[in-house]
Scaffold this motif. Structure first.
Motif, PDB file in Angstrom:
ATOM      1  N   LYS A   2     -10.381  -5.617 -31.161  1.00  0.00           N
ATOM      2  CA  LYS A   2      -9.609  -6.152 -32.278  1.00  0.00           C
ATOM      3  C   LYS A   2     -10.538  -6.390 -33.466  1.00  0.00           C
ATOM      4  CE  LYS A   2     -10.141 -10.790 -30.508  1.00  0.00           C
ATOM      5  NZ  LYS A   2      -9.589 -12.012 -30.045  1.00  0.00           N
ATOM      6  N   VAL A   4     -12.071  -8.399 -36.529  1.00  0.00           N
ATOM      7  CA  VAL A   4     -12.331  -9.816 -36.744  1.00  0.00           C
ATOM      8  C   VAL A   4     -12.125 -10.098 -38.219  1.00  0.00           C
ATOM      9  CG1 VAL A   4     -14.097 -11.589 -36.695  1.00  0.00           C
ATOM     10  CG2 VAL A   4     -13.940  -9.951 -34.843  1.00  0.00           C
ATOM     11  N   ARG A  62     -20.759  -8.901 -39.556  1.00  0.00           N
ATOM     12  CA  ARG A  62     -19.363  -8.762 -39.127  1.00  0.00           C
ATOM     13  C   ARG A  62     -19.263  -7.999 -37.805  1.00  0.00           C
ATOM     14  NH1 ARG A  62     -15.602  -7.761 -44.444  1.00  0.00           N
ATOM     15  NH2 ARG A  62     -16.667  -9.235 -45.811  1.00  0.00           N
ATOM     16  N   GLN A  65     -20.194 -10.415 -35.074  1.00  0.00           N
ATOM     17  CA  GLN A  65     -19.103 -11.363 -34.863  1.00  0.00           C
ATOM     18  C   GLN A  65     -17.972 -10.707 -34.077  1.00  0.00           C
ATOM     19  OE1 GLN A  65     -19.166 -14.792 -35.808  1.00  0.00           O
ATOM     20  NE2 GLN A  65     -17.556 -14.691 -34.255  1.00  0.00           N
ATOM     21  N   CYS A  66     -17.677  -9.464 -34.390  1.00  0.00           N
ATOM     22  CA  CYS A  66     -16.646  -8.728 -33.665  1.00  0.00           C
ATOM     23  C   CYS A  66     -17.032  -8.578 -32.196  1.00  0.00           C
ATOM     24  CB  CYS A  66     -16.442  -7.358 -34.312  1.00  0.00           C
ATOM     25  SG  CYS A  66     -15.119  -6.396 -33.569  1.00  0.00           S
ATOM     26  N   LYS A  68     -19.040 -10.491 -30.483  1.00  0.00           N
ATOM     27  CA  LYS A  68     -18.972 -11.821 -29.872  1.00  0.00           C
ATOM     28  C   LYS A  68     -17.529 -12.200 -29.565  1.00  0.00           C
ATOM     29  CE  LYS A  68     -20.579 -16.543 -30.478  1.00  0.00           C
ATOM     30  NZ  LYS A  68     -21.484 -17.397 -31.250  1.00  0.00           N
ATOM     31  N   ASP A  69     -16.646 -11.981 -30.528  1.00  0.00           N
ATOM     32  CA  ASP A  69     -15.241 -12.348 -30.358  1.00  0.00           C
ATOM     33  C   ASP A  69     -14.549 -11.519 -29.281  1.00  0.00           C
ATOM     34  OD1 ASP A  69     -15.628 -14.226 -32.325  1.00  0.00           O
ATOM     35  OD2 ASP A  69     -14.504 -13.139 -33.861  1.00  0.00           O
ATOM     36  N   ASN A  70     -15.082 -10.348 -28.992  1.00  0.00           N
ATOM     37  CA  ASN A  70     -14.529  -9.480 -27.957  1.00  0.00           C
ATOM     38  C   ASN A  70     -15.270  -9.615 -26.626  1.00  0.00           C
ATOM     39  OD1 ASN A  70     -12.266  -7.551 -29.007  1.00  0.00           O
ATOM     40  ND2 ASN A  70     -13.704  -7.799 -30.700  1.00  0.00           N
TER      41      ASN A  70
END
Length: 101
Positions: A2, A4, A62, A65-66, A68-70
């Protein structure tokens, strides 16, 4: 994966296997490949017209962060990505085991 932040200028091009940051009609990108829950960042490129403006750094921020978020573990094979993480140790917690900056 997804996106971010859902910003129009940051895109995940899954077909091209790259994260892209579109700015002023051009874009910088970082190429990747995945093996399970590991993401290997292999090459970063910024067009000459966009260099020296912090665009590559924003792209890597970015991208990390993507990842990490996934819930992905990052393996920085690109020297620019490794340099960025070295300068921003807050990302060390998503590095692959045994990878030292």
């Amino acid at each position: 994966m997804k996106n971010v932040g859902q910003k129009d200028d940051f895109k995940i091009n899954e077909e091209g296997k790259q994260f892209e940051l579109h700015v002023n009609g051009g874009f910088a990108f970082v190429e990747y490949y995945r093996e399970g829950e590991k993401i290997f960042l292999t090459h970063t490129e910024t067009p000459e017209a966009l260099r020296g403006k912090g665009i590559a750094a924003e792209l890597i921020k970015r991208t990390l962060q993507c990842a990490k978020d996934n819930g992905l573990t990052v393996v920085p094979l690109c020297s620019y990505v490794a340099h960025y993480i070295n300068e921003h140790p807050e990302w060390n917690d998503i590095l692959s085991d045994g990878y030292m900056m």
